[in-house]
Design a protein around this motif. Structure first.
Motif, PDB file in Angstrom:
ATOM      1  N   THR A   2      16.781  25.453  -9.922  1.00  0.00           N
ATOM      2  CA  THR A   2      17.396  25.225  -8.602  1.00  0.00           C
ATOM      3  C   THR A   2      17.874  23.781  -8.466  1.00  0.00           C
ATOM      4  OG1 THR A   2      15.326  24.676  -7.465  1.00  0.00           O
ATOM      5  CG2 THR A   2      15.996  26.990  -7.461  1.00  0.00           C
ATOM      6  N   LYS A   3      17.223  22.854  -9.159  1.00  0.00           N
ATOM      7  CA  LYS A   3      17.629  21.448  -9.132  1.00  0.00           C
ATOM      8  C   LYS A   3      18.739  21.149 -10.137  1.00  0.00           C
ATOM      9  CE  LYS A   3      14.838  20.030  -5.985  1.00  0.00           C
ATOM     10  NZ  LYS A   3      15.388  19.625  -4.695  1.00  0.00           N
ATOM     11  N   GLY A   4      19.151  22.142 -10.918  1.00  0.00           N
ATOM     12  CA  GLY A   4      20.229  21.946 -11.873  1.00  0.00           C
ATOM     13  C   GLY A   4      19.814  21.257 -13.157  1.00  0.00           C
ATOM     14  N   LEU A   5      18.506  21.172 -13.412  1.00  0.00           N
ATOM     15  CA  LEU A   5      18.025  20.499 -14.623  1.00  0.00           C
ATOM     16  C   LEU A   5      18.131  21.398 -15.848  1.00  0.00           C
ATOM     17  CD1 LEU A   5      14.839  18.822 -13.120  1.00  0.00           C
ATOM     18  CD2 LEU A   5      17.095  17.817 -13.432  1.00  0.00           C
ATOM     19  N   ILE A   6      17.941  22.687 -15.650  1.00  0.00           N
ATOM     20  CA  ILE A   6      18.095  23.670 -16.724  1.00  0.00           C
ATOM     21  C   ILE A   6      18.975  24.797 -16.184  1.00  0.00           C
ATOM     22  CG2 ILE A   6      15.906  23.118 -17.880  1.00  0.00           C
ATOM     23  CD1 ILE A   6      14.698  25.640 -16.607  1.00  0.00           C
ATOM     24  N   HIS A   7      19.493  25.603 -17.108  1.00  0.00           N
ATOM     25  CA  HIS A   7      20.405  26.673 -16.711  1.00  0.00           C
ATOM     26  C   HIS A   7      20.056  27.945 -17.476  1.00  0.00           C
ATOM     27  CE1 HIS A   7      22.894  23.680 -14.723  1.00  0.00           C
ATOM     28  NE2 HIS A   7      22.682  22.923 -15.793  1.00  0.00           N
ATOM     29  N   SER A   8      20.306  29.052 -16.834  1.00  0.00           N
ATOM     30  CA  SER A   8      20.132  30.344 -17.487  1.00  0.00           C
ATOM     31  C   SER A   8      21.370  31.181 -17.205  1.00  0.00           C
ATOM     32  CB  SER A   8      18.893  31.062 -16.928  1.00  0.00           C
ATOM     33  OG  SER A   8      19.097  31.421 -15.570  1.00  0.00           O
ATOM     34  N   ARG A  24      13.626  22.063 -25.574  1.00  0.00           N
ATOM     35  CA  ARG A  24      13.663  20.607 -25.751  1.00  0.00           C
ATOM     36  C   ARG A  24      13.999  19.918 -24.432  1.00  0.00           C
ATOM     37  NH1 ARG A  24      16.521  18.426 -30.863  1.00  0.00           N
ATOM     38  NH2 ARG A  24      14.883  19.661 -31.782  1.00  0.00           N
ATOM     39  N   VAL A  25      14.861  20.528 -23.633  1.00  0.00           N
ATOM     40  CA  VAL A  25      15.203  19.952 -22.331  1.00  0.00           C
ATOM     41  C   VAL A  25      13.960  19.925 -21.445  1.00  0.00           C
ATOM     42  CG1 VAL A  25      16.587  20.230 -20.238  1.00  0.00           C
ATOM     43  CG2 VAL A  25      17.634  20.615 -22.487  1.00  0.00           C
ATOM     44  N   VAL A  26      13.184  21.010 -21.426  1.00  0.00           N
ATOM     45  CA  VAL A  26      11.960  21.051 -20.622  1.00  0.00           C
ATOM     46  C   VAL A  26      10.973  19.999 -21.125  1.00  0.00           C
ATOM     47  CG1 VAL A  26       9.947  22.459 -19.997  1.00  0.00           C
ATOM     48  CG2 VAL A  26      12.252  23.441 -19.868  1.00  0.00           C
ATOM     49  N   ALA A  27      10.857  19.845 -22.427  1.00  0.00           N
ATOM     50  CA  ALA A  27       9.961  18.810 -22.977  1.00  0.00           C
ATOM     51  C   ALA A  27      10.410  17.427 -22.520  1.00  0.00           C
ATOM     52  CB  ALA A  27       9.938  18.896 -24.504  1.00  0.00           C
ATOM     53  N   LEU A  28      11.711  17.171 -22.541  1.00  0.00           N
ATOM     54  CA  LEU A  28      12.239  15.891 -22.088  1.00  0.00           C
ATOM     55  C   LEU A  28      11.918  15.684 -20.602  1.00  0.00           C
ATOM     56  CD1 LEU A  28      15.657  14.454 -23.018  1.00  0.00           C
ATOM     57  CD2 LEU A  28      14.958  14.453 -20.648  1.00  0.00           C
ATOM     58  N   ILE A  29      12.100  16.710 -19.788  1.00  0.00           N
ATOM     59  CA  ILE A  29      11.794  16.622 -18.356  1.00  0.00           C
ATOM     60  C   ILE A  29      10.324  16.270 -18.155  1.00  0.00           C
ATOM     61  CG2 ILE A  29      11.571  17.945 -16.206  1.00  0.00           C
ATOM     62  CD1 ILE A  29      14.051  19.601 -17.211  1.00  0.00           C
ATOM     63  N   LYS A  30       9.444  16.949 -18.853  1.00  0.00           N
ATOM     64  CA  LYS A  30       8.002  16.721 -18.673  1.00  0.00           C
ATOM     65  C   LYS A  30       7.598  15.313 -19.104  1.00  0.00           C
ATOM     66  CE  LYS A  30       5.682  19.005 -17.011  1.00  0.00           C
ATOM     67  NZ  LYS A  30       5.456  19.014 -15.561  1.00  0.00           N
ATOM     68  N   VAL A  31       8.136  14.822 -20.207  1.00  0.00           N
ATOM     69  CA  VAL A  31       7.809  13.462 -20.652  1.00  0.00           C
ATOM     70  C   VAL A  31       8.312  12.454 -19.626  1.00  0.00           C
ATOM     71  CG1 VAL A  31       8.339  11.698 -22.392  1.00  0.00           C
ATOM     72  CG2 VAL A  31       7.681  14.002 -23.107  1.00  0.00           C
ATOM     73  N   ALA A  32       9.537  12.632 -19.164  1.00  0.00           N
ATOM     74  CA  ALA A  32      10.100  11.705 -18.175  1.00  0.00           C
ATOM     75  C   ALA A  32       9.288  11.737 -16.881  1.00  0.00           C
ATOM     76  CB  ALA A  32      11.563  12.050 -17.911  1.00  0.00           C
ATOM     77  N   GLN A  33       8.886  12.933 -16.445  1.00  0.00           N
ATOM     78  CA  GLN A  33       8.053  13.031 -15.240  1.00  0.00           C
ATOM     79  C   GLN A  33       6.709  12.340 -15.448  1.00  0.00           C
ATOM     80  OE1 GLN A  33       8.165  17.404 -14.569  1.00  0.00           O
ATOM     81  NE2 GLN A  33       8.639  16.826 -12.458  1.00  0.00           N
ATOM     82  N   ARG A  34       6.128  12.510 -16.612  1.00  0.00           N
ATOM     83  CA  ARG A  34       4.812  11.931 -16.897  1.00  0.00           C
ATOM     84  C   ARG A  34       4.820  10.413 -16.756  1.00  0.00           C
ATOM     85  NH1 ARG A  34       2.876  14.422 -21.763  1.00  0.00           N
ATOM     86  NH2 ARG A  34       2.130  16.010 -20.337  1.00  0.00           N
ATOM     87  N   VAL A  35       5.936   9.780 -17.091  1.00  0.00           N
ATOM     88  CA  VAL A  35       6.003   8.326 -16.960  1.00  0.00           C
ATOM     89  C   VAL A  35       6.541   7.901 -15.603  1.00  0.00           C
ATOM     90  CG1 VAL A  35       6.143   7.917 -19.449  1.00  0.00           C
ATOM     91  CG2 VAL A  35       8.259   8.092 -18.108  1.00  0.00           C
ATOM     92  N   LEU A  58      12.862  13.193 -10.433  1.00  0.00           N
ATOM     93  CA  LEU A  58      13.691  14.305 -10.898  1.00  0.00           C
ATOM     94  C   LEU A  58      15.183  14.024 -10.704  1.00  0.00           C
ATOM     95  CD1 LEU A  58      11.795  17.560  -9.874  1.00  0.00           C
ATOM     96  CD2 LEU A  58      12.173  16.651 -12.158  1.00  0.00           C
ATOM     97  N   ALA A  59      15.546  13.337  -9.636  1.00  0.00           N
ATOM     98  CA  ALA A  59      16.970  13.033  -9.420  1.00  0.00           C
ATOM     99  C   ALA A  59      17.509  12.179 -10.566  1.00  0.00           C
ATOM    100  CB  ALA A  59      17.159  12.330  -8.085  1.00  0.00           C
ATOM    101  N   ASP A  60      16.716  11.202 -11.027  1.00  0.00           N
ATOM    102  CA  ASP A  60      17.136  10.364 -12.154  1.00  0.00           C
ATOM    103  C   ASP A  60      17.191  11.173 -13.445  1.00  0.00           C
ATOM    104  OD1 ASP A  60      17.205   8.273 -10.358  1.00  0.00           O
ATOM    105  OD2 ASP A  60      15.412   7.286 -11.136  1.00  0.00           O
ATOM    106  N   ILE A  61      16.238  12.068 -13.607  1.00  0.00           N
ATOM    107  CA  ILE A  61      16.238  12.944 -14.792  1.00  0.00           C
ATOM    108  C   ILE A  61      17.491  13.807 -14.782  1.00  0.00           C
ATOM    109  CG2 ILE A  61      15.055  14.844 -15.963  1.00  0.00           C
ATOM    110  CD1 ILE A  61      12.398  13.675 -14.790  1.00  0.00           C
ATOM    111  N   GLY A  62      17.822  14.358 -13.631  1.00  0.00           N
ATOM    112  CA  GLY A  62      19.015  15.196 -13.513  1.00  0.00           C
ATOM    113  C   GLY A  62      20.285  14.439 -13.854  1.00  0.00           C
ATOM    114  N   ARG A  63      20.404  13.205 -13.351  1.00  0.00           N
ATOM    115  CA  ARG A  63      21.582  12.389 -13.672  1.00  0.00           C
ATOM    116  C   ARG A  63      21.660  12.113 -15.172  1.00  0.00           C
ATOM    117  NH1 ARG A  63      20.463  10.366  -8.566  1.00  0.00           N
ATOM    118  NH2 ARG A  63      19.024   8.771  -9.313  1.00  0.00           N
ATOM    119  N   ALA A  64      20.519  11.865 -15.779  1.00  0.00           N
ATOM    120  CA  ALA A  64      20.498  11.603 -17.226  1.00  0.00           C
ATOM    121  C   ALA A  64      20.879  12.852 -18.007  1.00  0.00           C
ATOM    122  CB  ALA A  64      19.127  11.094 -17.646  1.00  0.00           C
TER     123      ALA A  64
END
Length: 162
Positions: free
Chosen positions: A34-40, A56-67, A71-77
């Motif tokens: 819904t946030k546009g981070l992943i697509h199906s 791999r995208v989900v793994a990247l999201i989780k690592v970025a969130q952990r630090v 989410l808005a910055d992750i989405g832009r990236a």
């Protein structure tokens, strides 16, 4: 990055498979979508199907969130990545380089908090004029007398609490 429609559906993953393989709850995957981070895309039975690069995208999201990356910055990236391919090590280096200053600022703030915490009585604060955490250098006095609600890290964002 929308899924590549040329990938046959049989080579895609269901939401349950993505959840199982990534260790992320199905509800989180739906939220990311819904946030546009992943697509199906949907199969004939209207079920979500994800290309394998979503892992791999989900793994990247989780690592970025952990630090602590929002989410808005992750989405832009993620929007800077080419469509239909899994983020590479080079992609990660480029994205993480963009976040380093933000993380350095957060580290500086946390270090300052840690170093000044012993002087805080944690009450909200009875020593407002001297509180190095909520009112460094008595910046609240600039807004005049009376109680103030403010974020000391965001000057000019004061709201009167009278």
């Amino acid at each position: 990055m929308p899924p590549d429609p040329s990938i046959p559906l049989r080579k895609t993953l269901s939401v349950g498979e993505v959840a199982r393989r990534s260790g992320v709850a199905i509800s989180a995957l739906h939220f990311y979508e819904t946030k546009g981070l992943i697509h199906s895309r949907r199969n004939a039975g209207n079920q979500r199907r994800y290309s394998r690069d979503v892992l791999r995208v989900v793994a990247l999201i989780k690592v970025a969130q952990r630090v602590g990356i929002p989410l808005a910055d992750i989405g832009r990236a993620l929007a800077t990545l080419p469509d239909g391919h899994a983020p590479s090590a080079e992609d990660w280096r480029r994205l993480s380089d963009g976040w380093k200053n933000q993380l350095e600022d957060r580290i500086d703030q946390l270090t300052k908090l840690r170093d000044q915490l012993d002087g805080c009585i944690g009450c909200g604060c009875l020593s407002l004029q001297a509180c190095p955490l909520r009112n460094p250098d008595d910046i609240a006095a600039q807004a005049g007398p009376g109680a103030r609600l403010f974020d000391a890290s965001a000057p000019g964002d004061d709201a009167s609490g009278d």
